[in-house]
Design a protein around this motif. Structure first.
Motif, PDB file in Angstrom:
ATOM      1  N   PHE A 108       0.842  -1.201   0.000  1.00 14.66           N
ATOM      2  CA  PHE A 108       0.000   0.000   0.000  1.00 14.66           C
ATOM      3  C   PHE A 108       0.875   1.248   0.000  1.00 14.66           C
ATOM      4  O   PHE A 108       0.635   2.196  -0.764  1.00 14.66           O
ATOM      5  N   VAL A 130       1.181   4.121  -2.939  1.00 13.77           N
ATOM      6  CA  VAL A 130       0.933   5.543  -2.686  1.00 13.77           C
ATOM      7  C   VAL A 130       2.131   6.389  -3.124  1.00 13.77           C
ATOM      8  O   VAL A 130       1.968   7.423  -3.782  1.00 13.77           O
ATOM      9  N   TRP A 145     -17.676   7.254  -2.092  1.00 13.59           N
ATOM     10  CA  TRP A 145     -16.293   7.285  -2.555  1.00 13.59           C
ATOM     11  C   TRP A 145     -16.179   6.717  -3.965  1.00 13.59           C
ATOM     12  O   TRP A 145     -15.470   7.254  -4.813  1.00 13.59           O
ATOM     13  N   PRO A 149      -6.104  12.965  -2.734  1.00 10.85           N
ATOM     14  CA  PRO A 149      -6.287  11.888  -1.757  1.00 10.85           C
ATOM     15  C   PRO A 149      -6.913  10.633  -2.362  1.00 10.85           C
ATOM     16  O   PRO A 149      -6.479   9.514  -2.072  1.00 10.85           O
ATOM     17  N   ILE A 150      -7.913  10.810  -3.219  1.00 10.34           N
ATOM     18  CA  ILE A 150      -8.564   9.642  -3.825  1.00 10.34           C
ATOM     19  C   ILE A 150      -7.593   8.905  -4.733  1.00 10.34           C
ATOM     20  O   ILE A 150      -7.530   7.667  -4.732  1.00 10.34           O
ATOM     21  N   LEU A 199      -4.313   8.775  -4.539  1.00 10.04           N
ATOM     22  CA  LEU A 199      -3.317   8.064  -3.746  1.00 10.04           C
ATOM     23  C   LEU A 199      -3.911   6.823  -3.086  1.00 10.04           C
ATOM     24  O   LEU A 199      -3.265   5.768  -3.036  1.00 10.04           O
ATOM     25  N   ILE A 200      -5.131   6.925  -2.595  1.00  7.98           N
ATOM     26  CA  ILE A 200      -5.767   5.775  -1.942  1.00  7.98           C
ATOM     27  C   ILE A 200      -6.034   4.667  -2.945  1.00  7.98           C
ATOM     28  O   ILE A 200      -5.798   3.480  -2.662  1.00  7.98           O
ATOM     29  N   VAL A 201      -6.522   5.015  -4.130  1.00 12.43           N
ATOM     30  CA  VAL A 201      -6.775   4.006  -5.164  1.00 12.43           C
ATOM     31  C   VAL A 201      -5.491   3.283  -5.545  1.00 12.43           C
ATOM     32  O   VAL A 201      -5.447   2.059  -5.663  1.00 12.43           O
ATOM     33  N   GLY A 255      -2.809   2.971  -3.703  1.00 11.15           N
ATOM     34  CA  GLY A 255      -2.393   2.138  -2.584  1.00 11.15           C
ATOM     35  C   GLY A 255      -3.196   0.859  -2.476  1.00 11.15           C
ATOM     36  O   GLY A 255      -2.643  -0.224  -2.247  1.00 11.15           O
ATOM     37  N   LEU A 256      -4.505   0.967  -2.649  1.00 11.14           N
ATOM     38  CA  LEU A 256      -5.352  -0.222  -2.578  1.00 11.14           C
ATOM     39  C   LEU A 256      -5.065  -1.178  -3.733  1.00 11.14           C
ATOM     40  O   LEU A 256      -5.090  -2.405  -3.556  1.00 11.14           O
TER      41      LEU A 256
END
Length: 307
Positions: free
Chosen positions: A77, A81, A173, A196-197, A199-201, A203-204
């Motif tokens: 993750f 990111v 989301w 933020p979205i 980076l989260i995508v 990472g996931l």
């Protein structure tokens, strides 16, 4: 039941289960490519890297393969990111991202060769018999065999793919992510927080590579160049399934591997990888025709309604 029929069923079953593994690998790629516009070849390297980390944790610390996810998932993750943050910082275009991820893909192979050696590494002797003992499925007076790790790949692929599909369809989301995919500038004006979205995508997506890597190392021996063998099936499944559509990628991967395995029964197996690219060529050739037909049908329907 004849021996030929049983062999065909076993071949198709093996292909479908192996397709679940490739669908699991393609999950993160289709999310990044479809929603972030990043055709991330490095995702394949992260999958293999996770497999090597799992191997080290199991053989060095005697951890259960499932418990290794407590370490590999957060690690991947963070890498996901940081990678996406780099692309965002340098404002990389889709083509630049493609070149960078392919460069990282090549570098990662060399790094893994240095750290773990270029030799083949197998974790089979370290596994409990519950991972390696085949499961028999009665079929008439005979039976089909399934490896527990293939069942594990099936379950994990279904859980992660369906969870991702549900999240995209039924969460705020997910709707924000789809709005960002259609028009990032308008979505940002409407209040969607792009960075933020993104980076989260990323990472996931990398976290799913950790899960796939655990299945890979349990199922097959590792070599630094193994990820190169996945490119054809994973890329084709991602494109055929539709970019950003995890369920489509899983179904496409299953169908591709079933077709490739069945091909190997009657034709030289070295030609089976060409099947995937042949199907992709047919798909790309027919897509414009299908689009034109749909547009004409829709136009005729609108005219009829107007009259």
């Amino acid at each position: 039941m004849s021996g030929d029929t049983l062999a065909l069923l076993q071949t198709l079953l093996n292909g479908a289960l192996l397709g679940c593994l490739f669908g699991l690998i393609a999950l993160g790629l289709t999310m990044k490519w479809g929603h972030l516009g990043v055709p991330d070849f490095f995702h394949l390297s992260l999958t293999l890297f996770s497999g090597y980390l799992t191997y080290t944790l199991v053989t060095g610390l005697l951890m259960n393969p499932f418990l290794t996810l407590l370490i590999t998932v957060p690690a991947m993750f963070v890498i996901g990111v940081l990678t996406q943050w780099l692309f965002f910082t340098i404002k990389a275009s889709a083509f630049t991202s493609l070149l960078l991820t392919f460069a990282l893909f090549i570098v990662a192979e060399s790094v893994m060769s240095v750290i773990w050696s270029p030799d083949m590494l197998s974790m089979r002797s370290w596994l409990d018999s519950s991972f390696t003992t085949a499961i028999r499925i009665p079929v008439g007076d005979k039976s089909l065999s399934v490896l527990p790790v293939d069942v594990m790949a099936l379950v994990l692929a279904l859980v992660l793919v369906l969870a991702t599909w549900w999240m995209l369809k039924h969460t705020r989301w997910g709707r924000a992510l789809q709005a960002m995919r259609q028009d990032a500038q308008i979505a940002e004006v409407l209040g969607v927080r792009i960075l933020p979205i993104t980076l989260i995508v990323s990472g996931l997506a990398a976290a799913t590579a950790a899960v796939a890597g655990m299945v890979v190392v349990v199922r097959m021996p590792l070599t630094p160049g193994l990820a190169m063998n996945w490119i054809g099936v994973v890329i084709v499944a991602t494109l055929l399934g539709g970019l950003g559509r995890p369920l489509g990628a899983l179904i496409a991967a299953i169908v591709l591997m079933m077709v490739q395995n069945a091909w190997s029964l009657w034709f030289p197996p070295q030609w089976s990888p060409a099947v995937a690219f042949g199907l992709l060529f047919i798909y790309l050739a027919l897509t414009p025709i299908i689009r034109i037909v749909r547009e004409r049908v829709e136009l005729r329907r609108n005219r009829e309604q107007a009259v």
